[in-house]
Write a protein that holds these residues in place. Structure first.
Motif, mmCIF file in Angstrom:
data_model
loop_
_atom_site.group_PDB
_atom_site.id
_atom_site.type_symbol
_atom_site.label_atom_id
_atom_site.label_comp_id
_atom_site.label_asym_id
_atom_site.label_seq_id
_atom_site.Cartn_x
_atom_site.Cartn_y
_atom_site.Cartn_z
ATOM 1 N N SER A 101 10.661 16.930 34.951
ATOM 2 C CA SER A 101 11.975 16.895 34.307
ATOM 3 C C SER A 101 13.005 16.483 35.360
ATOM 4 N N ALA A 158 15.280 23.621 27.462
ATOM 5 C CA ALA A 158 15.584 22.237 27.102
ATOM 6 C C ALA A 158 16.283 21.566 28.279
ATOM 7 N N ASP A 163 19.064 17.496 23.911
ATOM 8 C CA ASP A 163 18.238 18.540 23.331
ATOM 9 C C ASP A 163 18.835 19.933 23.498
ATOM 10 N N ASN A 172 9.621 26.759 21.638
ATOM 11 C CA ASN A 172 9.784 25.389 22.129
ATOM 12 C C ASN A 172 9.821 25.385 23.649
ATOM 13 N N LYS A 184 9.148 22.252 26.992
ATOM 14 C CA LYS A 184 9.689 20.942 27.313
ATOM 15 C C LYS A 184 9.438 19.990 26.145
ATOM 16 N N GLN A 185 9.993 18.811 26.208
ATOM 17 C CA GLN A 185 10.006 17.903 25.073
ATOM 18 C C GLN A 185 8.590 17.681 24.521
ATOM 19 N N PHE A 245 8.277 10.495 27.218
ATOM 20 C CA PHE A 245 9.718 10.543 27.019
ATOM 21 C C PHE A 245 10.382 9.852 28.204
ATOM 22 N N ILE A 289 14.419 12.010 20.403
ATOM 23 C CA ILE A 289 13.104 12.566 20.727
ATOM 24 C C ILE A 289 12.518 13.237 19.491
ATOM 25 N N ARG A 329 10.972 16.384 17.786
ATOM 26 C CA ARG A 329 11.119 17.832 17.983
ATOM 27 C C ARG A 329 10.116 18.599 17.133
#
Length: 832
Positions: A296, A338, A343, A364, A366-367, A391, A403, A405
């Motif tokens: 990230s 996020a 996001d 949730n 990471k993406q 991503f 993105i 989700r």
């Protein structure tokens, strides 16, 4: 009833942070004595300081969290194992993380947002960004030796940003620099004169609103490096003279630059930003090395004192340790948050769930991922890739990519099946919706994709649930899942046979579709026995047979006009009740008599209530998680002080800061120098057991009689454990001899057999009545002889152990003298 609820005394509860805090809001620090074998990394959060010990070796690698409370290194301290932590409560704490004690607490008259030191050993000055009267300033001060109040404070630069990487001090303390939006301020620390330089927008970029994002000082040259939000690095020379300043530009990053860091000698400059790429610039050349495809965006960068390791803080609340050759060594990962700007506004879309197999908190990550988080150990178990998409970094942070989700997550009651719903919608093209069913693989302790359904509904799916597994396990019925969507329909999905000539398999298929007056279905639930499905349509509750999709009844209170947002069936003896909740009231229906009871949260008799806020920020999601019995017994000693639900579960909730909070009856005491005991997860060594005296306490009444052979075997085992411990951390063996021998000797008042404990009370009564027992008759003849034998055995054992310890110490010195080595395993073989 309302009056009685107000006057009722509830058990007092306190807010407790169980995990999830961000420990990447401050730059991590390496210990000064870190080498190739041991590496201490300090990471701080809003309330915690975590010291990680990373041992590198082919045979073992241990991650130890030593203690918790904010952070900065103490380079000026004569003790290399000491660090300084600063806080917004106007205090500075000196910690000794090697011994695990709080050394001293200092008080200031302002809140401290960041702290800096120099590399000069005899420099006693410290620098800190302090906020007083809503204004932040860079201050210089000295820690007093005897007092705890810091009074000698000198302003260096006024009106600075309370962000750590927006200010920097040269390694020798000659000058200080601070950036704020479009201005660079430099102060000569010798005479405290400041010089301001503005960012020339015409020279760099006219379209973007340029501003400084970070600053770093070269350790040996008079040079300052600053980062800009368009990705450029500006180098400043001769900056103490405003009209003769010289600048140069280095450019590779195409989006915002987050942090800069020089190596200890200044041979390289490290930079990182939103591209998730670490760039290593060779000083005074154009050569660059890259570490791409990181997890990230990079937030902070730190370099070890020997230039062998780098610590990279990432926006998803993780820290990566890499070598100077870009080899990944270790990852410290907290509760994943996020990390993309687009996001952050959505937060926890899929809510909170519990994995029935591991008991982990699932939400949730990471993406495109689900994270399985151990809430009781505050550790991330693993991330599960659901979307299986890359991503890429956006070309412009103002126009980020759309993105995919994960919006819905559901486990069946056994944990054998997992259902996820993902959606991609950019507002212009046709949305992409996918329903996935995952099967649990016990051998891999993970889930594998079983069925993929493209476009299960025409519009957004907002709920998915499984039918309780007890129904189809007992009645041989098929497994079933229900989804509800904004397209005014709900669907039932059943597990069907998908066997062909190549393999045996099962997959999920749509069984039926339900509608009701063209209204959008809301919340839904299935009864405990799986024979009744309840679906809420606006203010109406409908009851269905899930196997035939037949409408059984409709429940509509005449005075209810609010939409039902939550719906749940009762359990066990209350399974014939169904509870519906609106924004104002609770409705409890009896499905047998189809009667309703209305409760208002303001006037009903609550089981427990709290008038104070439960979080400093908005609560995003909450869940009851079944707690292990060991956790309940450890954290809740007295059951009378438990909250009503803590007998079987714990209430966890996540706020807007991604902190995992819970309510507890025990209040966390403030840490003081006299009560500071730093929690450790290090494995116990023989010496820790000896010094703590736990060897004697570990003996229980149920142990069998200890013989002389058993004691000698225990002594041999202890000697092997001592010799297997690295020699460089061993104290003199002679200092441990008496402690070792005392742990192996039998206590004078101990019982050797279980029969003596069982008949102890009967013997007492017989002696009180003047009656002699059989044991008395036997003991009266053997008391003197037994005592003499015990004394002789003890003396003999002490002499034997003294001789063995002396022999080992002499052979150890001889081995070191002739070989020059201290390897414990080789020495043990040599001694043998």
């Amino acid at each position: 009833m309302a009056d009685s609820a107000k006057t009722r005394d509830f058990v007092e509860a306190y807010i407790s942070v169980r995990g999830g805090t961000r420990f990447v809001d401050r730059r991590p620090e390496f210990s000064q004595d870190a080498n190739h074998e041991e590496l201490n990394t300090c990471c701080s959060s809003s309330e915690l300081v975590k010291v990680h010990l990373k041992v590198f070796g082919p045979n073992h690698a241990e991650d130890v969290c030593k203690f918790m409370l904010l952070l900065r290194r103490a380079n000026h301290s004569p003790q290399p194992a000491q660090i300084l932590s600063c806080s917004l409560d106007k205090s500075i704490i000196k910690w000794d993380f090697a011994d695990g004690i709080l050394v001293k607490r200092y008080k200031m008259n302002a809140a401290i947002h960041a702290m800096y030191t120099t590399s000069v050993e005899d420099d006693a000055y410290l620098y800190a960004v302090c906020m007083k009267s809503k204004m932040s300033s860079l201050m210089r001060f000295i820690l007093p030796h005897h007092d705890t109040e810091i009074t000698a404070i000198t302003p260096v630069i006024t009106d600075v940003d309370p962000i750590e990487n927006h200010s920097a001090i040269s390694s020798r303390g000659q000058f200080a620099a601070s950036v704020g939006r479009k201005k660079l301020t430099v102060c000569d620390t010798n005479n405290l004169t400041t010089t301001a330089h503005k960012l020339d927008i015409q020279q760099y970029n006219k379209e973007l609103r340029l501003q400084f994002t970070c600053v770093a000082c070269h350790p040996s040259e008079h040079c300052i490096a600053t980062g800009i939000n368009d990705g450029k690095i500006v180098l400043w020379y001769n900056f103490l003279k405003k009209k003769k300043v010289v600048t140069s530009v280095m450019h590779w990053h195409f989006v915002s630059l987050h942090d800069l860091a020089f190596t200890r000698e200044g041979s390289y400059l490290l930079s990182g930003g939103s591209e998730s790429v670490l760039v290593k610039w060779q000083w005074n050349t154009n050569h660059r090395d890259f570490l791409p495809r990181l997890k990230s965006p990079i937030v902070f960068i730190s370099c070890s004192h020997d230039n062998t390791h780098y610590a990279l803080c990432h926006k998803d609340n993780g820290v990566q340790i890499v070598t100077n050759s870009f080899r990944l060594v270790h990852v410290y990962q907290g509760l994943t948050q996020a990390c993309l700007e687009v996001d952050t506004e959505f937060g926890i879309v899929a809510g909170l769930s519990q994995d029935p197999h591991s008991g982990a908190l699932v939400t949730n990550g990471k993406q495109g991922h689900l994270q399985f988080y151990n809430i009781f150990d505050d550790k991330l178990k693993f991330n599960m890739d659901v979307v299986s998409q890359n991503f890429p970094s956006p070309e412009n942070l103002m126009h980020p990519h759309t993105i995919t989700r994960i919006e819905c997550v559901a486990f069946d009651s056994t944990g054998d099946w997992l259902a996820t719903v993902e959606r991609w919608d950019d507002g212009q093209m046709t949305p992409e919706i996918r329903l996935k069913f995952w099967i649990y693989i016990p051998e891999k302790q993970n889930y594998k994709l079983n069925t993929l359904v493209d476009t299960p509904h025409k519009q957004k799916v907002h709920v998915v649930k499984f039918r309780p597994s007890s129904h189809y396990s007992e009645q041989q019925s098929v497994a079933m899942a229900i989804t509800a969507s904004s397209d005014a329909s709900f669907k039932t999905w059943c597990l069907v046979d998908d066997t062909d000539i190549y393999r045996k398999n099962q997959c999920w298929a749509c069984e039926s579709v339900g509608f009701f007056r063209e209204q959008i279905p809301g919340s839904l639930d299935i009864s405990e026995d799986g024979t009744l499905l309840a679906v809420a349509f606006d203010s109406c509750i409908t009851l269905w047979d899930p196997d035939t999709n037949e409408l059984k009844a409709t429940l509509t209170p005449h005075h209810c006009v609010k939409q039902i947002i939550h719906l749940v069936f009762g359990l066990e003896s209350c399974s014939h009740f169904i509870v519906g909740a609106t924004s104002e009231s609770l409705y409890v229906w009896n499905v047998l008599s189809l009667t309703v009871l209305v409760y208002s949260p303001r006037s009903s008799f609550p089981l427990w209530a709290r008038s104070k806020p439960v979080s400093k920020s908005e609560v995003k999601a909450a869940i009851f998680i079944t707690t292990p019995s060991s956790f309940r017994s450890h954290n809740h000693g007295d059951k009378r002080d438990l909250l009503p639900w803590q007998h079987v579960a714990e209430l966890f909730y996540i706020n807007a800061n991604h902190e995992v909070l819970t309510l507890d009856t025990q209040k966390m005491e403030p840490v003081t120098p006299s009560t500071a005991v730093l929690t450790q997860n290090q494995p116990q060594t023989p010496f820790s057991l000896i010094l703590s005296g736990k060897m004697n306490k570990s003996r229980t009444k149920n142990e069998s009689c200890i013989t002389e052979d058993g004691r000698r075997e225990s002594a041999t085992r202890f000697l092997k454990e001592i010799l297997s411990t690295p020699a460089h951390v061993l104290p003199p063996v002679s200092s441990l001899a008496m402690n070792l021998m005392s742990t192996l000797l039998l206590p004078n008042n101990s019982s050797n057999c279980d029969d003596e404990d069982d008949n102890f009370q009967d013997d007492v009564k017989c002696h009180q009545n003047g009656i002699k027992t059989e044991d008395d008759l036997t003991d009266s003849d053997d008391d003197n002889s037994t005592d003499d034998e015990h004394i002789k055995e003890s003396d003999k054992l002490v002499k034997d152990l003294e001789n063995e310890m002396t022999f080992v110490e002499e052979r150890r010195k001889d081995y070191k003298k002739f070989t020059g080595k201290t390897d414990a395993s080789q020495m043990f073989n040599w001694l043998s």
